[in-house]
Design a protein around this motif. Structure first.
Motif, PDB file in Angstrom:
ATOM      1  N   UNK A 125       0.787  -1.192  -0.179  1.00  0.00           N
ATOM      2  CA  UNK A 125      -0.007  -0.025  -0.006  1.00  0.00           C
ATOM      3  C   UNK A 125       0.900   1.184   0.003  1.00  0.00           C
ATOM      4  N   UNK A 126       1.794   1.206   0.920  1.00  0.00           N
ATOM      5  CA  UNK A 126       2.743   2.704   1.092  1.00  0.00           C
ATOM      6  C   UNK A 126       3.805   2.584   0.036  1.00  0.00           C
ATOM      7  N   UNK A 127       4.548   1.493  -0.287  1.00  0.00           N
ATOM      8  CA  UNK A 127       5.808   1.656  -0.908  1.00  0.00           C
ATOM      9  C   UNK A 127       6.006   0.971  -2.306  1.00  0.00           C
ATOM     10  N   UNK A 128       4.603   0.230  -2.695  1.00  0.00           N
ATOM     11  CA  UNK A 128       4.446  -0.681  -3.981  1.00  0.00           C
ATOM     12  C   UNK A 128       4.434   0.355  -5.149  1.00  0.00           C
ATOM     13  N   UNK A 129       5.181  -0.084  -6.207  1.00  0.00           N
ATOM     14  CA  UNK A 129       5.268   0.490  -7.402  1.00  0.00           C
ATOM     15  C   UNK A 129       3.988   0.763  -8.030  1.00  0.00           C
ATOM     16  N   UNK A 130       2.889  -0.138  -7.714  1.00  0.00           N
ATOM     17  CA  UNK A 130       1.690  -0.075  -8.434  1.00  0.00           C
ATOM     18  C   UNK A 130       0.880   1.354  -7.694  1.00  0.00           C
ATOM     19  N   UNK A 131       0.898   1.504  -6.544  1.00  0.00           N
ATOM     20  CA  UNK A 131       0.217   2.500  -6.137  1.00  0.00           C
ATOM     21  C   UNK A 131       1.052   3.862  -6.431  1.00  0.00           C
ATOM     22  N   UNK A 132       2.358   3.640  -6.391  1.00  0.00           N
ATOM     23  CA  UNK A 132       3.080   4.930  -6.871  1.00  0.00           C
ATOM     24  C   UNK A 132       2.698   5.431  -8.341  1.00  0.00           C
ATOM     25  N   UNK A 133       2.437   4.169  -9.299  1.00  0.00           N
ATOM     26  CA  UNK A 133       2.040   4.548 -10.516  1.00  0.00           C
ATOM     27  C   UNK A 133       0.667   5.379 -10.514  1.00  0.00           C
ATOM     28  N   UNK A 138      -2.962  10.798 -10.695  1.00  0.00           N
ATOM     29  CA  UNK A 138      -3.878  11.226  -9.927  1.00  0.00           C
ATOM     30  C   UNK A 138      -4.952  10.543  -9.406  1.00  0.00           C
ATOM     31  N   UNK A 139      -4.792   8.901  -9.395  1.00  0.00           N
ATOM     32  CA  UNK A 139      -5.766   8.236  -8.646  1.00  0.00           C
ATOM     33  C   UNK A 139      -5.258   7.940  -7.196  1.00  0.00           C
ATOM     34  N   UNK A 140      -6.113   7.805  -6.192  1.00  0.00           N
ATOM     35  CA  UNK A 140      -5.697   7.289  -4.926  1.00  0.00           C
ATOM     36  C   UNK A 140      -5.159   5.812  -4.856  1.00  0.00           C
ATOM     37  N   UNK A 141      -4.481   5.623  -3.953  1.00  0.00           N
ATOM     38  CA  UNK A 141      -3.827   4.430  -3.635  1.00  0.00           C
ATOM     39  C   UNK A 141      -4.885   3.375  -3.104  1.00  0.00           C
ATOM     40  N   UNK A 142      -4.423   2.277  -3.444  1.00  0.00           N
ATOM     41  CA  UNK A 142      -5.558   1.011  -3.207  1.00  0.00           C
ATOM     42  C   UNK A 142      -4.834   0.265  -2.335  1.00  0.00           C
ATOM     43  N   UNK A 143      -5.748   0.056  -1.145  1.00  0.00           N
ATOM     44  CA  UNK A 143      -5.183  -1.103  -0.030  1.00  0.00           C
ATOM     45  C   UNK A 143      -5.452  -2.384  -0.587  1.00  0.00           C
ATOM     46  N   UNK A 144      -4.497  -3.125  -1.401  1.00  0.00           N
ATOM     47  CA  UNK A 144      -4.685  -4.293  -2.144  1.00  0.00           C
ATOM     48  C   UNK A 144      -4.865  -5.599  -1.259  1.00  0.00           C
ATOM     49  N   UNK A 148     -11.433  -6.214   0.321  1.00  0.00           N
ATOM     50  CA  UNK A 148     -11.593  -7.786  -0.352  1.00  0.00           C
ATOM     51  C   UNK A 148     -11.758  -7.668  -1.678  1.00  0.00           C
ATOM     52  N   UNK A 149     -12.275  -6.619  -2.262  1.00  0.00           N
ATOM     53  CA  UNK A 149     -12.575  -6.642  -3.913  1.00  0.00           C
ATOM     54  C   UNK A 149     -11.143  -6.439  -4.434  1.00  0.00           C
ATOM     55  N   UNK A 150     -10.327  -5.589  -3.901  1.00  0.00           N
ATOM     56  CA  UNK A 150      -8.919  -5.344  -4.383  1.00  0.00           C
ATOM     57  C   UNK A 150      -8.136  -6.573  -4.222  1.00  0.00           C
ATOM     58  N   UNK A 151      -8.178  -7.378  -2.979  1.00  0.00           N
ATOM     59  CA  UNK A 151      -7.496  -8.463  -2.909  1.00  0.00           C
ATOM     60  C   UNK A 151      -7.836  -9.644  -3.952  1.00  0.00           C
ATOM     61  N   UNK A 152      -9.262  -9.802  -4.274  1.00  0.00           N
ATOM     62  CA  UNK A 152      -9.477 -10.614  -5.284  1.00  0.00           C
ATOM     63  C   UNK A 152      -9.172 -10.165  -6.805  1.00  0.00           C
ATOM     64  N   UNK A 153      -9.145  -8.858  -6.988  1.00  0.00           N
ATOM     65  CA  UNK A 153      -8.572  -8.345  -8.190  1.00  0.00           C
ATOM     66  C   UNK A 153      -7.016  -8.742  -8.268  1.00  0.00           C
ATOM     67  N   UNK A 154      -6.339  -8.304  -7.069  1.00  0.00           N
ATOM     68  CA  UNK A 154      -4.846  -8.911  -7.094  1.00  0.00           C
ATOM     69  C   UNK A 154      -4.791 -10.244  -7.403  1.00  0.00           C
ATOM     70  N   UNK A 155      -5.388 -11.157  -7.069  1.00  0.00           N
ATOM     71  CA  UNK A 155      -5.223 -12.727  -7.347  1.00  0.00           C
ATOM     72  C   UNK A 155      -5.333 -12.972  -8.732  1.00  0.00           C
ATOM     73  N   UNK A 156      -6.538 -12.458  -9.255  1.00  0.00           N
ATOM     74  CA  UNK A 156      -6.601 -12.522 -10.659  1.00  0.00           C
ATOM     75  C   UNK A 156      -5.417 -11.800 -11.832  1.00  0.00           C
ATOM     76  N   UNK A 157      -5.039 -10.772 -11.298  1.00  0.00           N
ATOM     77  CA  UNK A 157      -3.846 -10.090 -11.885  1.00  0.00           C
ATOM     78  C   UNK A 157      -2.545 -11.186 -12.094  1.00  0.00           C
TER      79      UNK A 157
END
Length: 286
Positions: A125-133, A138-144, A148-157
């Motif tokens: 969440x704080x140091x990941x390259x995805x959230x920095x990108x 101009x998009x807010x960071x995501x707590x992957x 729950x929804x973001x975590x499921x998306x992370x598994x699919x990615x």
């Protein structure tokens, strides 16, 4: 002839013994265990504690739902992406095609633990390259790992990254088996490349794409490494727990081997049923 057959089976005997001891017997014994209550000794024959518990267990139903969500959403997207990648990798306009094919196939040879660790670092969440990108656009960071929804998306990615290139190489082999004469005739008839793709390429690739779909379905039904390693055993709160993780938890954490065996056979039955359905839907129609 009988002597020759005896000699052949003599050479096969070591393999048959090992196959029976480490494959056939565990499968049969696991089926027997699926009818036993194994939480406390002595183990007793109580199918209601194993098979009867499945449709009433909220944790099992949650794992089944998560698995089906991945199956319905991720598998079609991955196979579609793999098809597009295969077409691009087959293009004569692409430079260094051999290197590009290896680059897309390479994720499959990366160790699961290594690539899971990389994904955890990338999506921190704080140091990941995805959230920095995301912040750069101009998009807010995501707590992957807590959403729950973001975590499921992370598994699919993660699953798509690992297996899309593998399926693309399989589809590429199907593409290369299509005769060039078909496309030359279509070009002479002034058929656009887009129409050639939808009316020539895709129909001729149906058996190969169907194979990729069936294999992806089987892989999704027993998905384990990604939710176990990336989202910490199916977190947050079981939001990404799949049937594979649930099976592991029942068998090796709770030591409920009978219930775990029932879950294992349920996974196998569902994988077979869904694969047969896909084969029926994708069959050649007269």
């Amino acid at each position: 002839m009988r002597r020759r057959n005896g000699t052949a089976y003599g050479f096969l005997a070591p393999y048959l013994v090992i196959f029976t001891a480490f494959w056939v017997w565990p499968i049969l014994y696991s089926f027997w265990l699926s009818f036993l209550a194994t939480r406390q000794p002595p183990w007793t024959f109580r199918p209601a504690m194993t098979w009867g518990r499945l449709p009433q267990d909220p944790a099992f139903l949650n794992a089944l739902e998560n698995t089906l969500v991945i199956l319905v959403v991720q598998v079609p997207l991955m196979v579609a992406l793999a098809t597009v990648l295969a077409v691009l990798l087959n293009s004569t306009l692409l430079k260094a095609r051999g290197l590009m094919r290896f680059a897309f196939f390479a994720p499959i040879v990366v160790g699961e633990v290594a690539y899971a660790a990389v994904f955890r670092l990338m999506f921190t969440a704080d140091r990941g390259i995805v959230n920095k990108g995301l912040g750069l656009v101009g998009l807010p960071p995501v707590d992957w790992f807590s959403n729950p929804t973001a975590a499921m998306a992370l598994i699919m990615i993660a699953v798509t990254w690992r297996w899309a290139g593998y399926n693309a190489i399989i589809i590429l082999s199907g593409l290369q088996s299509i005769p060039d004469d078909v496309y030359e005739a279509a070009t002479l008839d002034r058929v656009s490349p887009v129409r050639q793709f939808f009316f020539i390429t895709l129909p001729l690739l149906r058996p190969v794409i169907l194979f990729c779909v069936v294999m992806s379905v089987i892989g999704s039904m027993q998905l384990f490494a990604e939710p176990f390693l990336i989202t910490n055993r199916g977190g947050p709160g079981g939001a990404t727990e799949t049937l594979g993780v649930f099976l592991y938890r029942q068998g090796f954490t709770v030591l409920n081997f009978g219930y775990a065996s029932a879950v294992a056979y349920t996974i196998a039955a569902l994988a077979v049923a869904i694969s047969v359905l896909n084969l029926w839907l994708g069959r050649e129609r007269a």
